[in-house]
Design a protein around this motif. Structure first.
Motif, PDB file in Angstrom:
ATOM      1  N   LEU A 142      62.664 -32.628  56.523  1.00 24.01           N
ATOM      2  CA  LEU A 142      63.845 -31.979  55.952  1.00 24.01           C
ATOM      3  C   LEU A 142      64.887 -31.693  57.029  1.00 24.01           C
ATOM      4  CD1 LEU A 142      62.065 -29.476  53.528  1.00 24.01           C
ATOM      5  CD2 LEU A 142      63.272 -31.578  52.894  1.00 24.01           C
ATOM      6  N   GLU A 143      64.419 -31.312  58.197  1.00 23.93           N
ATOM      7  CA  GLU A 143      65.333 -31.075  59.306  1.00 23.93           C
ATOM      8  C   GLU A 143      65.955 -32.389  59.780  1.00 23.93           C
ATOM      9  OE1 GLU A 143      65.324 -29.031  63.784  1.00 23.93           O
ATOM     10  OE2 GLU A 143      63.470 -29.152  62.606  1.00 23.93           O
ATOM     11  N   MET A 144      65.179 -33.458  59.780  1.00 26.73           N
ATOM     12  CA  MET A 144      65.663 -34.756  60.230  1.00 26.73           C
ATOM     13  C   MET A 144      66.812 -35.251  59.360  1.00 26.73           C
ATOM     14  SD  MET A 144      63.468 -38.300  60.539  1.00 26.73           S
ATOM     15  CE  MET A 144      62.256 -37.524  61.598  1.00 26.73           C
ATOM     16  N   ILE A 145      66.676 -35.102  58.040  1.00 24.93           N
ATOM     17  CA  ILE A 145      67.723 -35.593  57.140  1.00 24.93           C
ATOM     18  C   ILE A 145      68.815 -34.555  56.918  1.00 24.93           C
ATOM     19  CG2 ILE A 145      66.093 -37.136  55.998  1.00 24.93           C
ATOM     20  CD1 ILE A 145      66.026 -35.229  53.632  1.00 24.93           C
ATOM     21  N   GLN A 146      68.689 -33.408  57.605  1.00 23.18           N
ATOM     22  CA  GLN A 146      69.719 -32.361  57.632  1.00 23.18           C
ATOM     23  C   GLN A 146      70.014 -31.773  56.254  1.00 23.18           C
ATOM     24  OE1 GLN A 146      73.174 -33.871  59.697  1.00 23.18           O
ATOM     25  NE2 GLN A 146      72.047 -34.285  61.577  1.00 23.18           N
ATOM     26  N   THR A 147      68.950 -31.400  55.554  1.00 23.57           N
ATOM     27  CA  THR A 147      69.105 -30.657  54.309  1.00 23.57           C
ATOM     28  C   THR A 147      68.745 -29.197  54.569  1.00 23.57           C
ATOM     29  OG1 THR A 147      66.824 -31.148  53.649  1.00 23.57           O
ATOM     30  CG2 THR A 147      68.540 -32.658  52.881  1.00 23.57           C
ATOM     31  N   PRO A 148      69.323 -28.259  53.836  1.00 27.68           N
ATOM     32  CA  PRO A 148      69.074 -26.840  54.103  1.00 27.68           C
ATOM     33  C   PRO A 148      67.698 -26.347  53.662  1.00 27.68           C
ATOM     34  CG  PRO A 148      70.493 -27.091  52.184  1.00 27.68           C
ATOM     35  CD  PRO A 148      70.314 -28.467  52.762  1.00 27.68           C
ATOM     36  N   GLN A 149      67.035 -27.072  52.781  1.00 31.22           N
ATOM     37  CA  GLN A 149      65.761 -26.609  52.245  1.00 31.22           C
ATOM     38  C   GLN A 149      64.658 -26.644  53.290  1.00 31.22           C
ATOM     39  OE1 GLN A 149      67.653 -29.041  50.961  1.00 31.22           O
ATOM     40  NE2 GLN A 149      67.694 -29.029  48.712  1.00 31.22           N
ATOM     41  N   ARG A 150      63.763 -25.682  53.194  1.00 33.07           N
ATOM     42  CA  ARG A 150      62.587 -25.631  54.064  1.00 33.07           C
ATOM     43  C   ARG A 150      61.409 -25.058  53.261  1.00 33.07           C
ATOM     44  NH1 ARG A 150      65.760 -28.087  56.447  1.00 33.07           N
ATOM     45  NH2 ARG A 150      66.402 -27.994  58.642  1.00 33.07           N
ATOM     46  N   ILE A 151      60.205 -25.302  53.775  1.00 38.32           N
ATOM     47  CA  ILE A 151      59.009 -24.687  53.205  1.00 38.32           C
ATOM     48  C   ILE A 151      58.675 -23.463  54.055  1.00 38.32           C
ATOM     49  CG2 ILE A 151      56.611 -25.020  52.514  1.00 38.32           C
ATOM     50  CD1 ILE A 151      58.479 -26.891  51.070  1.00 38.32           C
ATOM     51  N   GLU A 152      58.663 -22.287  53.432  1.00 36.78           N
ATOM     52  CA  GLU A 152      58.332 -21.054  54.138  1.00 36.78           C
ATOM     53  C   GLU A 152      56.872 -20.695  53.872  1.00 36.78           C
ATOM     54  OE1 GLU A 152      61.076 -18.085  52.884  1.00 36.78           O
ATOM     55  OE2 GLU A 152      62.863 -19.254  53.422  1.00 36.78           O
ATOM     56  N   THR A 153      56.283 -19.936  54.764  1.00 34.84           N
ATOM     57  CA  THR A 153      54.877 -19.553  54.611  1.00 34.84           C
ATOM     58  C   THR A 153      54.699 -18.047  54.733  1.00 34.84           C
ATOM     59  OG1 THR A 153      54.448 -19.870  56.977  1.00 34.84           O
ATOM     60  CG2 THR A 153      54.049 -21.752  55.520  1.00 34.84           C
ATOM     61  N   ILE A 154      53.698 -17.545  54.048  1.00 33.05           N
ATOM     62  CA  ILE A 154      53.262 -16.159  54.180  1.00 33.05           C
ATOM     63  C   ILE A 154      51.955 -16.185  54.953  1.00 33.05           C
ATOM     64  CG2 ILE A 154      52.509 -14.078  52.962  1.00 33.05           C
ATOM     65  CD1 ILE A 154      54.239 -14.955  50.601  1.00 33.05           C
ATOM     66  N   ASP A 155      51.939 -15.559  56.116  1.00 35.79           N
ATOM     67  CA  ASP A 155      50.772 -15.657  56.991  1.00 35.79           C
ATOM     68  C   ASP A 155      50.087 -14.321  57.242  1.00 35.79           C
ATOM     69  OD1 ASP A 155      50.991 -18.555  57.810  1.00 35.79           O
ATOM     70  OD2 ASP A 155      52.972 -17.827  58.384  1.00 35.79           O
ATOM     71  N   VAL A 156      50.457 -13.301  56.492  1.00 33.39           N
ATOM     72  CA  VAL A 156      49.864 -11.979  56.697  1.00 33.39           C
ATOM     73  C   VAL A 156      48.397 -12.022  56.303  1.00 33.39           C
ATOM     74  CG1 VAL A 156      49.938  -9.548  56.073  1.00 33.39           C
ATOM     75  CG2 VAL A 156      52.059 -10.854  56.257  1.00 33.39           C
ATOM     76  N   LYS A 157      47.550 -11.595  57.221  1.00 36.30           N
ATOM     77  CA  LYS A 157      46.122 -11.617  56.972  1.00 36.30           C
ATOM     78  C   LYS A 157      45.732 -10.473  56.032  1.00 36.30           C
ATOM     79  CE  LYS A 157      45.012 -13.622  61.470  1.00 36.30           C
ATOM     80  NZ  LYS A 157      44.240 -13.470  62.733  1.00 36.30           N
ATOM     81  N   VAL A 158      44.770 -10.762  55.169  1.00 32.77           N
ATOM     82  CA  VAL A 158      44.268  -9.748  54.250  1.00 32.77           C
ATOM     83  C   VAL A 158      42.771  -9.605  54.440  1.00 32.77           C
ATOM     84  CG1 VAL A 158      46.074 -10.096  52.537  1.00 32.77           C
ATOM     85  CG2 VAL A 158      43.993 -11.468  52.419  1.00 32.77           C
ATOM     86  N   GLU A 159      42.255  -8.409  54.163  1.00 34.36           N
ATOM     87  CA  GLU A 159      40.816  -8.164  54.261  1.00 34.36           C
ATOM     88  C   GLU A 159      40.127  -8.608  52.989  1.00 34.36           C
ATOM     89  OE1 GLU A 159      39.168  -7.141  56.856  1.00 34.36           O
ATOM     90  OE2 GLU A 159      41.009  -6.989  58.055  1.00 34.36           O
ATOM     91  N   GLU A 160      39.085  -9.397  53.136  1.00 36.92           N
ATOM     92  CA  GLU A 160      38.320  -9.861  51.993  1.00 36.92           C
ATOM     93  C   GLU A 160      36.849  -9.577  52.255  1.00 36.92           C
ATOM     94  OE1 GLU A 160      39.336 -13.944  51.712  1.00 36.92           O
ATOM     95  OE2 GLU A 160      41.279 -13.576  50.794  1.00 36.92           O
ATOM     96  N   ASN A 161      36.263  -8.757  51.395  1.00 37.43           N
ATOM     97  CA  ASN A 161      34.893  -8.307  51.615  1.00 37.43           C
ATOM     98  C   ASN A 161      33.860  -9.359  51.229  1.00 37.43           C
ATOM     99  OD1 ASN A 161      35.759  -5.790  52.564  1.00 37.43           O
ATOM    100  ND2 ASN A 161      35.973  -5.029  50.456  1.00 37.43           N
ATOM    101  N   ASP A 162      34.063  -9.974  50.081  1.00 33.49           N
ATOM    102  CA  ASP A 162      33.097 -10.967  49.614  1.00 33.49           C
ATOM    103  C   ASP A 162      33.823 -12.292  49.418  1.00 33.49           C
ATOM    104  OD1 ASP A 162      31.145 -12.487  48.490  1.00 33.49           O
ATOM    105  OD2 ASP A 162      30.576 -11.033  46.950  1.00 33.49           O
ATOM    106  N   ARG A 163      33.814 -13.127  50.433  1.00 32.70           N
ATOM    107  CA  ARG A 163      34.565 -14.364  50.364  1.00 32.70           C
ATOM    108  C   ARG A 163      34.011 -15.317  49.305  1.00 32.70           C
ATOM    109  NH1 ARG A 163      34.634 -16.911  56.059  1.00 32.70           N
ATOM    110  NH2 ARG A 163      32.459 -16.222  56.026  1.00 32.70           N
ATOM    111  N   ARG A 164      32.699 -15.377  49.184  1.00 37.85           N
ATOM    112  CA  ARG A 164      32.104 -16.294  48.212  1.00 37.85           C
ATOM    113  C   ARG A 164      32.392 -15.841  46.790  1.00 37.85           C
ATOM    114  NH1 ARG A 164      28.932 -20.012  50.593  1.00 37.85           N
ATOM    115  NH2 ARG A 164      28.359 -19.619  52.764  1.00 37.85           N
ATOM    116  N   ALA A 165      32.428 -14.549  46.567  1.00 34.22           N
ATOM    117  CA  ALA A 165      32.770 -14.035  45.242  1.00 34.22           C
ATOM    118  C   ALA A 165      34.210 -14.386  44.892  1.00 34.22           C
ATOM    119  CB  ALA A 165      32.564 -12.519  45.199  1.00 34.22           C
TER     120      ALA A 165
END
Length: 361
Positions: free
Chosen positions: A154-177
């Motif tokens: 997207l940057e190469m073809i000079q368009t304003p759109q981008r993919i944003e990410t949420i990277d805030v870690k969260v606590e998960e007690n039972d991952r398999r559940a």
């Protein structure tokens, strides 16, 4: 067991062997899905990719990484979701609310969503680190690599759109559940009436002689809409999405192996069978043509054209004049010099001593 229309299924997940690159070409070494599968459900049996149904959990993490769309899940179609993303009320893509594992999307899907939507595409990756599917980190790394590749394009073809990410870690007690709960959510989505789950891919694959992945078609259609507004459509650098090829005239023998084994018909012969044509928009970068070419005449080439990609314009890479060999009387691609084919020329050089008369010795 025959590989004709061979489909393996595990609950909601299905694998069509006839669309796998390893089955298309015996020497292909594609192993992306094997590396990504958190449960080791894929195995190579007699050099063919095989799904062990009892080991597959249907997480869909491998679907987006298959270049030929050999994998599908009944409850969710990534192509349908990407095509209708701009109509979704929620812009955030999350495995906890709207989709299965984000590994179900490829670079094409992320690019389509970015180009077609007026709002930012936000991917919630905060759950990846604690996910049971990502215990070795490979699945999460693959998702981030695809998002990064999308943003680079997207940057190469000079368009304003981008993919944003949420990277805030969260606590998960039972991952398999949480994984079980997420998988049940995917199952329940079968009954939901949502455009995101219309199986565009399944309908596309039912068409006869379909070789082009639907995600590539959606991308090309999206590019057609934005090309008029771009400052440039010709690029000299390489791209994570599009590939270019060149053929050395002197080395090529016009044998046709590259066109015969190209899984998407990106390489094809001219109408007179004396030349080879290449369509950038159809190439998926599998490398089969380069591997199968005995004289190593085919190689990668830098640069790509968005116009050629979007509108499927093809370029003639080589064209030969066919003449009759003076020795064997068979037609061959003439490249100048004596009208003798490579086979006869090689034979004469290697076995010239056989034709030496006794009086000349």
């Amino acid at each position: 067991m025959s590989n004709i229309n061979f489909i393996q299924k595990s609950d909601l997940f299905s694998y069509t062997a006839t669309r796998c690159l390893r089955n298309e070409y015996f020497h292909n070494d594609c192993h992306i899905c094997i590396d990504l599968c958190p449960k080791g459900a894929f195995h190579i049996v007699r050099n063919k990719l095989t799904l062990f149904e009892n080991e597959c959990v249907g997480c869909a993490g491998c679907i987006g990484s298959c270049p030929t769309e050999a994998f599908e899940i009944e409850s969710f179609d990534p192509n349908g979701f990407a095509a209708s993303y701009q109509h979704q009320n929620e812009s955030t893509i999350s495995c906890k609310t709207s989709t299965p594992c984000l590994g179900i999307f490829d670079v094409e899907h992320y690019t389509v969503m970015a180009l077609r939507g007026e709002k930012s595409v936000v991917c919630d990756l905060s759950h990846c680190e604690g996910c049971v599917l990502n215990e070795n980190g490979k699945l999460g790394e693959s998702i981030r690599e695809k998002i990064d590749a999308t943003n680079r394009f997207l940057e190469m073809i000079q368009t304003p759109q981008r993919i944003e990410t949420i990277d805030v870690k969260v606590e998960e007690n039972d991952r398999r559940a949480l994984f079980r709960k997420g998988f049940e959510k995917v199952k329940e989505s079968i009954t939901e009436e949502s455009v995101a789950h219309i199986s565009m891919t399944a309908a596309h694959h039912k068409r006869p002689d379909v070789k082009m992945p639907l995600k590539r078609i959606l991308l090309k259609n999206s590019l057609k809409e934005i090309i008029p507004g771009l400052e440039t459509t010709e690029f000299t650098q390489s791209s994570p999405l599009f590939f270019n090829k060149q053929i050395d005239f002197q080395s090529c023998t016009n044998c046709g192996d590259c066109t015969q084994f190209c899984p998407t018909d990106a390489l094809f012969t001219t109408s007179d069978k004396q030349g080879i044509v290449f369509a950038q928009g159809k190439c998926i970068g599998c490398g089969i043509c380069e591997d199968i070419c005995k004289p190593n005449a085919i190689s990668k080439k830098e640069g790509f054209s968005l116009v050629s990609v979007a509108f499927e314009r093809a370029e003639q890479l080589v064209h030969y004049e066919m003449v009759t060999c003076h020795e064997c009387r068979c037609p061959f691609p003439y490249k100048g010099g004596d009208p003798i084919c490579d086979r006869c020329s090689s034979y004469i050089k290697e076995f010239s001593n056989m034709f030496t008369l006794a009086k000349d010795m």
